[in-house]
Design a protein around this motif. Structure first.
Motif, PDB file in Angstrom:
ATOM      1  N   MET A   1       0.849  -1.191   0.000  1.00  0.00           N
ATOM      2  CA  MET A   1       0.000   0.000   0.000  1.00  0.00           C
ATOM      3  C   MET A   1       0.885   1.241   0.000  1.00  0.00           C
ATOM      4  O   MET A   1       1.699   1.427   0.905  1.00  0.00           O
ATOM      5  N   PRO A   2       0.751   2.119  -0.983  1.00  0.00           N
ATOM      6  CA  PRO A   2       1.553   3.342  -0.993  1.00  0.00           C
ATOM      7  C   PRO A   2       1.249   4.219   0.215  1.00  0.00           C
ATOM      8  O   PRO A   2       0.113   4.266   0.703  1.00  0.00           O
ATOM      9  N   TRP A   3       2.257   4.928   0.682  1.00  0.00           N
ATOM     10  CA  TRP A   3       2.065   5.838   1.805  1.00  0.00           C
ATOM     11  C   TRP A   3       1.294   7.085   1.397  1.00  0.00           C
ATOM     12  O   TRP A   3       0.751   7.807   2.243  1.00  0.00           O
ATOM     13  N   PHE A   4       1.224   7.340   0.099  1.00  0.00           N
ATOM     14  CA  PHE A   4       0.653   8.598  -0.379  1.00  0.00           C
ATOM     15  C   PHE A   4      -0.252   8.317  -1.579  1.00  0.00           C
ATOM     16  O   PHE A   4       0.077   7.480  -2.419  1.00  0.00           O
ATOM     17  N   GLY A   5      -1.389   8.979  -1.636  1.00  0.00           N
ATOM     18  CA  GLY A   5      -2.298   8.759  -2.757  1.00  0.00           C
ATOM     19  C   GLY A   5      -3.216   9.941  -2.984  1.00  0.00           C
ATOM     20  O   GLY A   5      -3.090  10.996  -2.339  1.00  0.00           O
ATOM     21  N   LEU A   6      -4.168   9.761  -3.882  1.00  0.00           N
ATOM     22  CA  LEU A   6      -5.137  10.803  -4.237  1.00  0.00           C
ATOM     23  C   LEU A   6      -6.518  10.389  -3.759  1.00  0.00           C
ATOM     24  O   LEU A   6      -6.996   9.302  -4.084  1.00  0.00           O
ATOM     25  N   GLY A   7      -7.163  11.264  -3.005  1.00  0.00           N
ATOM     26  CA  GLY A   7      -8.561  11.074  -2.659  1.00  0.00           C
ATOM     27  C   GLY A   7      -9.445  11.845  -3.617  1.00  0.00           C
ATOM     28  O   GLY A   7      -9.078  12.937  -4.066  1.00  0.00           O
ATOM     29  N   VAL A   8     -10.638  11.294  -3.943  1.00  0.00           N
ATOM     30  CA  VAL A   8     -11.509  11.957  -4.922  1.00  0.00           C
ATOM     31  C   VAL A   8     -12.883  12.264  -4.334  1.00  0.00           C
ATOM     32  O   VAL A   8     -13.877  12.340  -5.051  1.00  0.00           O
ATOM     33  N   PHE A   9     -12.958  12.475  -3.028  1.00  0.00           N
ATOM     34  CA  PHE A   9     -14.205  12.880  -2.379  1.00  0.00           C
ATOM     35  C   PHE A   9     -14.687  14.204  -2.965  1.00  0.00           C
ATOM     36  O   PHE A   9     -13.925  15.159  -3.095  1.00  0.00           O
ATOM     37  N   LYS A  10     -15.958  14.236  -3.356  1.00  0.00           N
ATOM     38  CA  LYS A  10     -16.608  15.430  -3.914  1.00  0.00           C
ATOM     39  C   LYS A  10     -16.037  15.874  -5.256  1.00  0.00           C
ATOM     40  O   LYS A  10     -16.287  17.002  -5.692  1.00  0.00           O
ATOM     41  N   VAL A  11     -15.263  15.025  -5.924  1.00  0.00           N
ATOM     42  CA  VAL A  11     -14.836  15.341  -7.289  1.00  0.00           C
ATOM     43  C   VAL A  11     -15.915  14.822  -8.232  1.00  0.00           C
ATOM     44  O   VAL A  11     -16.265  13.642  -8.192  1.00  0.00           O
ATOM     45  N   GLU A  12     -16.446  15.696  -9.062  1.00  0.00           N
ATOM     46  CA  GLU A  12     -17.579  15.330  -9.916  1.00  0.00           C
ATOM     47  C   GLU A  12     -17.191  14.246 -10.911  1.00  0.00           C
ATOM     48  O   GLU A  12     -16.100  14.257 -11.484  1.00  0.00           O
ATOM     49  N   ASP A  13     -18.121  13.287 -11.093  1.00  0.00           N
ATOM     50  CA  ASP A  13     -17.871  12.222 -12.049  1.00  0.00           C
ATOM     51  C   ASP A  13     -17.787  12.807 -13.457  1.00  0.00           C
ATOM     52  O   ASP A  13     -18.282  13.900 -13.728  1.00  0.00           O
ATOM     53  N   GLY A  14     -17.168  12.073 -14.358  1.00  0.00           N
ATOM     54  CA  GLY A  14     -16.978  12.573 -15.714  1.00  0.00           C
ATOM     55  C   GLY A  14     -15.581  13.137 -15.867  1.00  0.00           C
ATOM     56  O   GLY A  14     -14.626  12.665 -15.253  1.00  0.00           O
ATOM     57  N   GLN A  15     -15.464  14.198 -16.658  1.00  0.00           N
ATOM     58  CA  GLN A  15     -14.145  14.697 -17.016  1.00  0.00           C
ATOM     59  C   GLN A  15     -13.361  15.232 -15.827  1.00  0.00           C
ATOM     60  O   GLN A  15     -12.131  15.137 -15.790  1.00  0.00           O
ATOM     61  N   ASP A  16     -14.071  15.791 -14.827  1.00  0.00           N
ATOM     62  CA  ASP A  16     -13.353  16.339 -13.664  1.00  0.00           C
ATOM     63  C   ASP A  16     -12.540  15.262 -12.961  1.00  0.00           C
ATOM     64  O   ASP A  16     -11.348  15.447 -12.685  1.00  0.00           O
ATOM     65  N   VAL A  17     -13.187  14.140 -12.649  1.00  0.00           N
ATOM     66  CA  VAL A  17     -12.464  13.091 -11.925  1.00  0.00           C
ATOM     67  C   VAL A  17     -11.468  12.383 -12.841  1.00  0.00           C
ATOM     68  O   VAL A  17     -10.379  11.991 -12.402  1.00  0.00           O
ATOM     69  N   VAL A  18     -11.810  12.236 -14.121  1.00  0.00           N
ATOM     70  CA  VAL A  18     -10.857  11.644 -15.069  1.00  0.00           C
ATOM     71  C   VAL A  18      -9.586  12.481 -15.122  1.00  0.00           C
ATOM     72  O   VAL A  18      -8.466  11.952 -15.046  1.00  0.00           O
ATOM     73  N   ASN A  19      -9.751  13.788 -15.227  1.00  0.00           N
ATOM     74  CA  ASN A  19      -8.585  14.680 -15.301  1.00  0.00           C
ATOM     75  C   ASN A  19      -7.750  14.627 -14.023  1.00  0.00           C
ATOM     76  O   ASN A  19      -6.510  14.610 -14.060  1.00  0.00           O
ATOM     77  N   SER A  20      -8.431  14.608 -12.883  1.00  0.00           N
ATOM     78  CA  SER A  20      -7.735  14.581 -11.603  1.00  0.00           C
ATOM     79  C   SER A  20      -6.922  13.302 -11.436  1.00  0.00           C
ATOM     80  O   SER A  20      -5.734  13.347 -11.094  1.00  0.00           O
ATOM     81  N   VAL A  21      -7.550  12.153 -11.686  1.00  0.00           N
ATOM     82  CA  VAL A  21      -6.863  10.868 -11.540  1.00  0.00           C
ATOM     83  C   VAL A  21      -5.747  10.748 -12.575  1.00  0.00           C
ATOM     84  O   VAL A  21      -4.642  10.275 -12.265  1.00  0.00           O
ATOM     85  N   THR A  22      -6.004  11.189 -13.795  1.00  0.00           N
ATOM     86  CA  THR A  22      -4.990  11.119 -14.849  1.00  0.00           C
ATOM     87  C   THR A  22      -3.763  11.951 -14.484  1.00  0.00           C
ATOM     88  O   THR A  22      -2.622  11.498 -14.611  1.00  0.00           O
ATOM     89  N   ALA A  23      -4.001  13.192 -14.007  1.00  0.00           N
ATOM     90  CA  ALA A  23      -2.886  14.057 -13.609  1.00  0.00           C
ATOM     91  C   ALA A  23      -2.091  13.421 -12.475  1.00  0.00           C
ATOM     92  O   ALA A  23      -0.847  13.476 -12.459  1.00  0.00           O
ATOM     93  N   ALA A  24      -2.796  12.797 -11.532  1.00  0.00           N
ATOM     94  CA  ALA A  24      -2.103  12.160 -10.411  1.00  0.00           C
ATOM     95  C   ALA A  24      -1.222  11.008 -10.890  1.00  0.00           C
ATOM     96  O   ALA A  24      -0.043  10.919 -10.530  1.00  0.00           O
ATOM     97  N   ILE A  25      -1.788  10.138 -11.710  1.00  0.00           N
ATOM     98  CA  ILE A  25      -1.018   8.980 -12.190  1.00  0.00           C
ATOM     99  C   ILE A  25       0.161   9.435 -13.039  1.00  0.00           C
ATOM    100  O   ILE A  25       1.276   8.903 -12.916  1.00  0.00           O
ATOM    101  N   GLU A  26      -0.051  10.433 -13.893  1.00  0.00           N
ATOM    102  CA  GLU A  26       1.041  10.932 -14.740  1.00  0.00           C
ATOM    103  C   GLU A  26       2.176  11.539 -13.912  1.00  0.00           C
ATOM    104  O   GLU A  26       3.322  11.588 -14.370  1.00  0.00           O
TER     105      GLU A  26
END
Length: 263
Positions: A1-26
């Motif tokens: 389990m990584p010590w650090f990650g991204l939470g997506v509470f209250k991030v709107e589904d669709g492009q907002d959360v896609v962009n957020s998760v994509t930026a984090a992984i990149e």
């Protein structure tokens, strides 16, 4: 389990959360934390599917919501989450809240134990459980929770709970580590941040890690996602760790787990 990650509470589904998760992984993140109640599992799944990182290098967490607690309903909720995420196994599945007055979290936990034994989930845990909830599971179930994700920040250090988790080899994980932005102008934290040439947020997140607490700050802004993760090139002194810990006021921004019963 990584010590650090991204939470997506209250991030709107669709492009907002896609962009957020994509930026984090990149930018090097490998842990993504969502939940059924967040309503964005499909967007998280799309970002996972479209990224260039192998699935086995990612650590994906989701949670069963209060209205789905109970043995059979939890198993059904799990399948729904998996379909939305578009993955064939989950890294961590959590009970979102104890909601003790429903009297279902033990049955819910037994469903998680089955998913773990069946190999559908690599780890199982809880969220927002206090010591007495954890002790109840330890006394009545086969598997000790592996993770307890709770509200944790310098105004709510939950030392007694943290010590209980350490004693039972339960990994504490922080949600709302920045107190929803409420700590960013704190004078003590600002002074410490200037000393290390870091942002206040970076100092708080570094404090989490040095306390051996997994942390998952939320952001939808790429530059904040990058900044939040830039905490591995410095170390807080013991004195500064103690100064931050002394900011505790047992103050919550979220609900009290013993009182929260929302379906």
């Amino acid at each position: 389990m990584p010590w650090f990650g991204l939470g997506v509470f209250k991030v709107e589904d669709g492009q907002d959360v896609v962009n957020s998760v994509t930026a984090a992984i990149e930018n090097g993140y490998r842990s993504i934390d969502t939940a059924a109640i967040y309503g964005n599992e499909e967007g998280v799944g799309k970002a996972i599917a479209d990224c260039n990182v192998p699935r086995e290098e990612l650590f994906i967490t989701t949670k069963v919501w209060n209205s789905e607690q109970g043995y059979d309903s939890t198993l059904a909720a799990f399948e729904e989450s998996m379909n939305k995420l578009g993955i064939d196994y989950l890294d961590l599945y959590l009970i979102h809240w104890p909601v003790a007055e429903y009297g279902l979290y033990v049955d819910t936990w037994k469903a998680l134990e089955k998913l773990y034994k069946d190999g559908r989930v690599r780890a199982i845990g809880v969220s927002n459980f206090q010591e007495h909830h954890l002790q109840d599971l330890i006394d009545r179930c086969e598997i000790v929770p592996m993770v307890n994700q709770v509200e944790y920040h310098p105004r709510l250090t939950q030392t007694k709970l943290h010590n209980f988790c350490k004693e039972h080899h339960i990994q504490l994980e922080a949600w709302s580590p920045l107190m929803q932005g409420g700590l960013l102008d704190d004078p003590t934290l600002t002074e410490i941040a200037q000393k290390y040439n870091k942002s206040t947020a970076q100092v708080i997140l570094r404090w989490d890690l040095q306390n051996e607490v997994v942390t998952i700050p939320k952001s939808v802004k790429s530059h904040r996602i990058v900044e939040n993760a830039n905490i591995f090139d410095f170390e807080l002194s013991n004195d500064d760790m103690d100064r931050i810990h002394a900011l505790n006021q047992d103050k919550r921004v979220g609900p009290n787990p013993d009182e929260f019963n929302k379906r």
